[in-house]
Enzyme design. Structure first.
Site, PDB file in Angstrom:
ATOM      1  N   ASN A   9       0.965  -1.138   0.131  1.00  0.00           N
ATOM      2  CA  ASN A   9       0.106  -0.042   0.023  1.00  0.00           C
ATOM      3  C   ASN A   9       0.855   1.188  -0.082  1.00  0.00           C
ATOM      4  O   ASN A   9       1.319   1.571   1.001  1.00  0.00           O
ATOM      5  CB  ASN A   9      -0.982   0.048   1.231  1.00  0.00           C
ATOM      6  CG  ASN A   9      -1.600   1.356   1.412  1.00  0.00           C
ATOM      7  OD1 ASN A   9      -1.865   2.330   0.488  1.00  0.00           O
ATOM      8  ND2 ASN A   9      -2.225   1.534   2.560  1.00  0.00           N
ATOM      9  N   LYS A  11       0.224   4.289  -0.366  1.00  0.00           N
ATOM     10  CA  LYS A  11      -0.420   5.508   0.342  1.00  0.00           C
ATOM     11  C   LYS A  11      -0.176   6.560  -0.698  1.00  0.00           C
ATOM     12  O   LYS A  11       0.085   6.580  -1.899  1.00  0.00           O
ATOM     13  CB  LYS A  11       0.009   5.684   1.882  1.00  0.00           C
ATOM     14  CG  LYS A  11       0.058   4.471   2.665  1.00  0.00           C
ATOM     15  CD  LYS A  11       0.205   4.581   4.139  1.00  0.00           C
ATOM     16  CE  LYS A  11      -0.075   3.210   4.856  1.00  0.00           C
ATOM     17  NZ  LYS A  11      -0.086   3.450   6.156  1.00  0.00           N
ATOM     18  N   HIS A  94      -9.510   1.630   5.048  1.00  0.00           N
ATOM     19  CA  HIS A  94      -8.150   1.635   5.677  1.00  0.00           C
ATOM     20  C   HIS A  94      -8.461   2.637   6.988  1.00  0.00           C
ATOM     21  O   HIS A  94      -9.199   3.593   7.072  1.00  0.00           O
ATOM     22  CB  HIS A  94      -7.107   2.244   4.811  1.00  0.00           C
ATOM     23  CG  HIS A  94      -5.867   2.062   5.485  1.00  0.00           C
ATOM     24  ND1 HIS A  94      -5.246   3.108   6.350  1.00  0.00           N
ATOM     25  CD2 HIS A  94      -4.535   1.164   5.269  1.00  0.00           C
ATOM     26  CE1 HIS A  94      -3.777   2.675   6.787  1.00  0.00           C
ATOM     27  NE2 HIS A  94      -3.667   1.528   6.027  1.00  0.00           N
ATOM     28  N   GLU A  96      -6.626   4.777   8.166  1.00  0.00           N
ATOM     29  CA  GLU A  96      -6.418   6.217   7.938  1.00  0.00           C
ATOM     30  C   GLU A  96      -7.515   6.870   7.411  1.00  0.00           C
ATOM     31  O   GLU A  96      -7.841   8.197   7.549  1.00  0.00           O
ATOM     32  CB  GLU A  96      -5.068   6.454   6.914  1.00  0.00           C
ATOM     33  CG  GLU A  96      -3.914   6.252   7.645  1.00  0.00           C
ATOM     34  CD  GLU A  96      -2.781   5.513   6.792  1.00  0.00           C
ATOM     35  OE1 GLU A  96      -2.722   5.664   5.605  1.00  0.00           O
ATOM     36  OE2 GLU A  96      -1.906   4.958   7.403  1.00  0.00           O
ATOM     37  N   GLU A 166      -4.858  -4.473  10.822  1.00  0.00           N
ATOM     38  CA  GLU A 166      -4.023  -3.745  10.844  1.00  0.00           C
ATOM     39  C   GLU A 166      -4.184  -2.860  12.381  1.00  0.00           C
ATOM     40  O   GLU A 166      -4.982  -1.784  12.269  1.00  0.00           O
ATOM     41  CB  GLU A 166      -3.900  -2.621  10.033  1.00  0.00           C
ATOM     42  CG  GLU A 166      -3.837  -3.222   8.492  1.00  0.00           C
ATOM     43  CD  GLU A 166      -3.157  -2.079   7.362  1.00  0.00           C
ATOM     44  OE1 GLU A 166      -2.088  -2.408   6.900  1.00  0.00           O
ATOM     45  OE2 GLU A 166      -3.798  -1.140   7.329  1.00  0.00           O
ATOM     46  N   GLY A 172       2.954   2.623  10.603  1.00  0.00           N
ATOM     47  CA  GLY A 172       3.801   3.743  10.568  1.00  0.00           C
ATOM     48  C   GLY A 172       4.739   3.991  11.745  1.00  0.00           C
ATOM     49  O   GLY A 172       5.199   5.119  11.717  1.00  0.00           O
ATOM     50  N   SER A 211       4.088  -1.824  10.413  1.00  0.00           N
ATOM     51  CA  SER A 211       5.417  -1.925  10.405  1.00  0.00           C
ATOM     52  C   SER A 211       5.992  -3.138  10.074  1.00  0.00           C
ATOM     53  O   SER A 211       6.794  -3.519  10.737  1.00  0.00           O
ATOM     54  CB  SER A 211       5.753  -1.569  11.880  1.00  0.00           C
ATOM     55  OG  SER A 211       5.556   0.054  12.021  1.00  0.00           O
TER      56      SER A 211
HETATM   57  P1  13P Z   1       3.181   0.565   7.756  1.00  0.00           P
HETATM   58  O1  13P Z   1       3.829  -0.613   6.946  1.00  0.00           O
HETATM   59  O2  13P Z   1       3.906   1.671   7.064  1.00  0.00           O
HETATM   60  O3  13P Z   1       3.321   0.659   9.064  1.00  0.00           O
HETATM   61  O4  13P Z   1       1.862   0.661   7.122  1.00  0.00           O
HETATM   62  C1  13P Z   1       1.134  -0.232   7.151  1.00  0.00           C
HETATM   63  C2  13P Z   1      -0.525   0.002   6.506  1.00  0.00           C
HETATM   64  O5  13P Z   1      -1.040   0.852   6.702  1.00  0.00           O
HETATM   65  C3  13P Z   1      -0.529  -0.488   5.218  1.00  0.00           C
HETATM   66  O6  13P Z   1      -1.789  -0.242   4.799  1.00  0.00           O
END
Ligand code: 13P
Length: 250
Positions: A9, A11, A94, A96, A166, A172, A211
């Protein structure tokens, strides 16, 4: 038998130049036996990524879609459009988007349906916040996010869907759930699904995200109910992403 899936992903990251370099690296390492590789670029780079993939065994997905097929919805992208430019998957719900863009469980369920109406495989994301984990309500939160969608779409719809756990506190942050913490939630999710259909639950791919990197992927993927990963930051570096993909083959 569940084929492990490792999904990048990206982002809101990238440029035409960085996308070209990243895809060159990823396609050079694609074709690993026993796993499926997926990249989910920002919308505007999807045609460039589709061209870079060519015939390579790398699947393509969107990071979101709108609930409607077309019309006066300024700024939105439909499932029909994603399918038209070569996507097979789409990420839905997601954290976010849930937190920053106010996406509700109801809206996420409608997006799930819109994805499947366009033959896209939804990757439904679920996860608890740090406060929720500390209050010991992780399984309750995950259960309610999951059932809010299953109650609308039906368990049979999960024959063509993926679920990604997640934990919000691990995204992150560099702080990964331990394999045991992740396994506990994955096992609970599978048993929630099994209460509705044992067959669907047994075949449902459950990804872990938060992560994940080359250094911790193998340990996570070795857990019985972890069927791959949804990778953020580490998917922006071809060698790191490919190392994570290799960890899913063993
Ligand atoms: P990270 O791997 O950067 O922690 O992000 C995970 C994520 O949100 C994947 O959708």
């Amino acid at each position: 038998m569940r084929t492990p899936l490792v999904a990048g992903n990206w982002k809101m990251n990238g440029s035409r130049e960085s996308v070209a370099g990243l895809m060159q690296g990823i396609t050079a390492g694609a074709g690993l036996e026993g796993m499926e590789m997926l990249v989910c670029p920002p919308f505007v780079y999807i045609p460039q990524v589709a061209a870079a993939i060519g015939e390579a065994p790398v699947a393509l997905g969107g990071q979101d879609l709108y609930t409607e097929a077309n019309g006066a919805f300024t700024g939105e992208i439909s499932g029909a459009m994603l399918a038209d430019v070569g996507c097979q998957y789409v990420i839905i719900g997601h954290s976010e988007r849930r937190a920053l863009l106010g996406e509700s469980d109801g809206k996420i369920a409608r997006k799930f349906l819109a994805a499947q109406e366009n033959n896209l495989i939804p990757i439904l994301c679920l996860g608890e916040t740090l406060d929720e984990r500390q209050a010991d309500s992780t399984l309750q939160v995950i259960g309610s996010q999951f059932s809010a969608v299953v109650d609308v779409v039906g368990i049979e719809a999960f024959a063509r869907a993926v679920v990604a756990y997640e934990p919000v506190w691990a995204i992150g942050t560099g702080e990964t759930a331990t394999p045991e913490q992740a396994q506990e939630v994955h096992a609970a999710l599978r048993s929630m699904a099994a209460k509705r259909s044992a067959k669907i639950a047994a075949d449902l791919r459950l990804l872990y995200g938060g992560s994940v990197k080359a250094a911790n992927a193998a340990e996570l993927f070795s857990m019985p109910d972890i069927d791959g990963g949804l990778i953020g930051g580490a998917s922006l570096e071809a060698n790191e992403f490919l190392a994570i993909c290799r960890a899913a083959t063993v």
